[in-house]
Design a protein around this motif. Structure first.
Motif, PDB file in Angstrom:
ATOM      1  N   PHE A 142      30.067 -55.340  41.048  1.00 56.35           N
ATOM      2  CA  PHE A 142      29.069 -54.268  40.940  1.00 56.35           C
ATOM      3  C   PHE A 142      29.755 -52.905  40.911  1.00 56.35           C
ATOM      4  CE2 PHE A 142      26.838 -51.074  43.543  1.00 56.35           C
ATOM      5  CZ  PHE A 142      25.821 -50.738  42.660  1.00 56.35           C
ATOM      6  N   ARG A 146      29.722 -50.562  37.654  1.00 56.70           N
ATOM      7  CA  ARG A 146      29.025 -49.273  37.763  1.00 56.70           C
ATOM      8  C   ARG A 146      29.925 -48.122  37.315  1.00 56.70           C
ATOM      9  NH1 ARG A 146      27.186 -46.904  43.631  1.00 56.70           N
ATOM     10  NH2 ARG A 146      29.435 -46.801  43.879  1.00 56.70           N
ATOM     11  N   SER A 187      24.009 -62.812  36.611  1.00 54.66           N
ATOM     12  CA  SER A 187      22.752 -62.059  36.594  1.00 54.66           C
ATOM     13  C   SER A 187      23.011 -60.576  36.311  1.00 54.66           C
ATOM     14  CB  SER A 187      22.038 -62.244  37.941  1.00 54.66           C
ATOM     15  OG  SER A 187      20.835 -61.544  37.943  1.00 54.66           O
ATOM     16  N   LEU A 188      24.057 -60.010  36.912  1.00 48.87           N
ATOM     17  CA  LEU A 188      24.425 -58.617  36.605  1.00 48.87           C
ATOM     18  C   LEU A 188      24.737 -58.472  35.113  1.00 48.87           C
ATOM     19  CD1 LEU A 188      26.881 -57.649  39.530  1.00 48.87           C
ATOM     20  CD2 LEU A 188      24.490 -56.960  39.255  1.00 48.87           C
ATOM     21  N   THR A 189      25.432 -59.457  34.569  1.00 48.65           N
ATOM     22  CA  THR A 189      25.813 -59.412  33.147  1.00 48.65           C
ATOM     23  C   THR A 189      24.573 -59.285  32.275  1.00 48.65           C
ATOM     24  OG1 THR A 189      27.769 -60.738  33.587  1.00 48.65           O
ATOM     25  CG2 THR A 189      26.957 -60.767  31.318  1.00 48.65           C
ATOM     26  N   ARG A 190      23.568 -60.091  32.598  1.00 48.20           N
ATOM     27  CA  ARG A 190      22.350 -60.061  31.771  1.00 48.20           C
ATOM     28  C   ARG A 190      21.574 -58.765  32.002  1.00 48.20           C
ATOM     29  NH1 ARG A 190      21.438 -66.504  32.341  1.00 48.20           N
ATOM     30  NH2 ARG A 190      22.882 -67.006  30.669  1.00 48.20           N
ATOM     31  N   SER A 191      21.461 -58.337  33.253  1.00 50.55           N
ATOM     32  CA  SER A 191      20.714 -57.099  33.545  1.00 50.55           C
ATOM     33  C   SER A 191      21.397 -55.891  32.914  1.00 50.55           C
ATOM     34  CB  SER A 191      20.617 -56.873  35.059  1.00 50.55           C
ATOM     35  OG  SER A 191      19.968 -57.955  35.680  1.00 50.55           O
ATOM     36  N   TRP A 192      22.714 -55.830  33.059  1.00 47.72           N
ATOM     37  CA  TRP A 192      23.445 -54.672  32.520  1.00 47.72           C
ATOM     38  C   TRP A 192      23.389 -54.653  30.994  1.00 47.72           C
ATOM     39  CZ3 TRP A 192      28.455 -55.105  36.002  1.00 47.72           C
ATOM     40  CH2 TRP A 192      28.119 -54.673  37.304  1.00 47.72           C
ATOM     41  N   LEU A 194      20.928 -55.529  29.205  1.00 44.07           N
ATOM     42  CA  LEU A 194      19.619 -54.962  28.864  1.00 44.07           C
ATOM     43  C   LEU A 194      19.629 -53.442  29.030  1.00 44.07           C
ATOM     44  CD1 LEU A 194      17.277 -57.528  30.672  1.00 44.07           C
ATOM     45  CD2 LEU A 194      17.799 -57.399  28.232  1.00 44.07           C
ATOM     46  N   GLU A 195      20.259 -52.980  30.108  1.00 42.88           N
ATOM     47  CA  GLU A 195      20.251 -51.536  30.386  1.00 42.88           C
ATOM     48  C   GLU A 195      21.201 -50.743  29.511  1.00 42.88           C
ATOM     49  OE1 GLU A 195      20.618 -50.065  34.385  1.00 42.88           O
ATOM     50  OE2 GLU A 195      19.812 -51.927  35.210  1.00 42.88           O
ATOM     51  N   GLY A 263      25.307 -59.767  27.082  1.00 45.22           N
ATOM     52  CA  GLY A 263      24.356 -60.413  27.995  1.00 45.22           C
ATOM     53  C   GLY A 263      24.516 -61.917  28.070  1.00 45.22           C
TER      54      GLY A 263
END
Ligand SMILES: NC(=O)c1ccc[n+]([C@@H]2O[C@H](COP(=O)([O-])OP(=O)(O)OC[C@H]3O[C@@H](n4cnc5c(N)ncnc54)[C@H](OP(=O)(O)O)[C@@H]3O)[C@@H](O)[C@H]2O)c1
Length: 278
Positions: A142, A146, A187-192, A194-195, A263
């Motif tokens: 993370f 970030r 999960s971070l990979t997929r969320s990031w 998207l963002e 993602g």
């Protein structure tokens, strides 16, 4: 979710530029070192970051013998201050287009184990063990992601973030803390993804099976029971062998070069990992 008006054009995406500068966090040995050397050989201006300065300098010297240039930085991914300092230095030095994070450590611990020595109390997975693995593998990812995303977005050149997870992310017998931390990174990979797509930043995880590296070979030479366990495990991998570090490095390069990947998780596991080794 809002529905776009019929005929509306999708928002413009910035085209990704040819990446020039890479950092490999956790790159002083093992998989990360193989990725860093491969990137440098491909002409990327490559920085390597980890904690131990001796190993960092050793890798830099080894790269020099191969005719490759690497810069090295000290970082502890468990500290936001340390990670932010690394990315400030990279930004100062010209920026970063590719960030691979290979800092991580496996831990084998069963959730519960039968009592020993006549005791009736079942032994349990240590809380500190859980926290240590999550701190390094999940919180560290993370903090690195970030800082990398902020540096890439500020530079406006897009980029690629490549966390190294593990095939255990789907769950692994006797490795629940490690598997859960790696699943969190997926999960971070997929969320990031998207963002960050709108800033031209892609996020692609790579998930190796067991890698036949120096650390594994040394442990197998020192501990015969571990070597026997690894032989049984290897026999259950469909390809009948563990991965070479170069095969993981090749996948990291693919994640960088294929500009339509984001993602997702690239498995490099020889066909899969058994549920339990007997
Ligand atoms: N080897 C495998 O079979 C395998 C399989 C699947 C996935 N993976 C994953 O692949 C990644 C690399 O594994 P590996 O086997 O190559 O590991 P490794 O040989 O132990 O190398 C780990 C690297 O991370 C650095 N590191 C460790 N703790 C750190 C921290 N707190 N801050 C910054 N850097 C840190 C280490 O340097 P310092 O200790 O000096 O900091 C080293 O450069 C890990 O995420 C691992 O979970 C490995």
């Amino acid at each position: 979710m809002t529905t776009p008006a019929p005929g509306a054009r999708p928002p413009e995406r910035r085209p990704e530029r040819e990446p020039r500068r890479a950092v490999v966090v956790g790159g002083s040995r093992g998989i990360g070192a193989a990725v860093a050397l491969r990137f440098a050989a491909e002409g990327l201006d490559t920085a390597v970051a980890a904690r131990d300065p001796e190993q960092l300098n050793g890798l830099r010297d080894h790269a020099r013998e191969l005719g490759l240039g690497l810069t090295v930085h000290q970082v502890d991914v468990r500290s936001a201050e340390s990670v932010d300092g690394l990315f400030a230095a990279l930004t100062e030095g010209g920026g970063v287009d590719v960030c691979v994070n290979a800092a991580g450590r496996n831990l084998s611990r069963r959730l519960i184990s039968p009592p020993r020595d006549g005791s009736r109390t079942w032994r349990t997975h240590g809380e500190q063990d859980w926290r240590d693995v999550v701190d390094l593998c999940l919180t560290g990812t993370f903090l690195v992601g970030r800082a990398a995303a902020a540096a890439m977005a500020a530079a406006g050149r897009g980029g690629v973030i490549v966390p190294v997870v593990s095939c255990t992310w789907r769950g692994s017998w006797g490795q629940s803390a490690y598997a859960a931390a790696k699943a969190g990174v997926v999960s971070l990979t997929r969320s990031w993804a998207l963002e960050l797509g709108e800033y031209g930043i892609r996020v692609v995880a790579i998930a190796p099976g067991v890698v036949d590296g120096a650390a594994l070979r040394e442990k197998c030479a020192a501990v015969p029971a571990h070597a026997a366990f690894m032989d049984r495990l290897r026999a259950q991998v469909p390809l009948g062998r563990f991965a070479d570090e170069s095969e993981v490095a090749e996948t990291a390069l693919h994640a960088v070069r294929n500009t339509y990947l984001t993602g997702t998780v690239l498995d490099v596991d020889g066909g899969g990992f058994p549920g339990r080794v007997r």
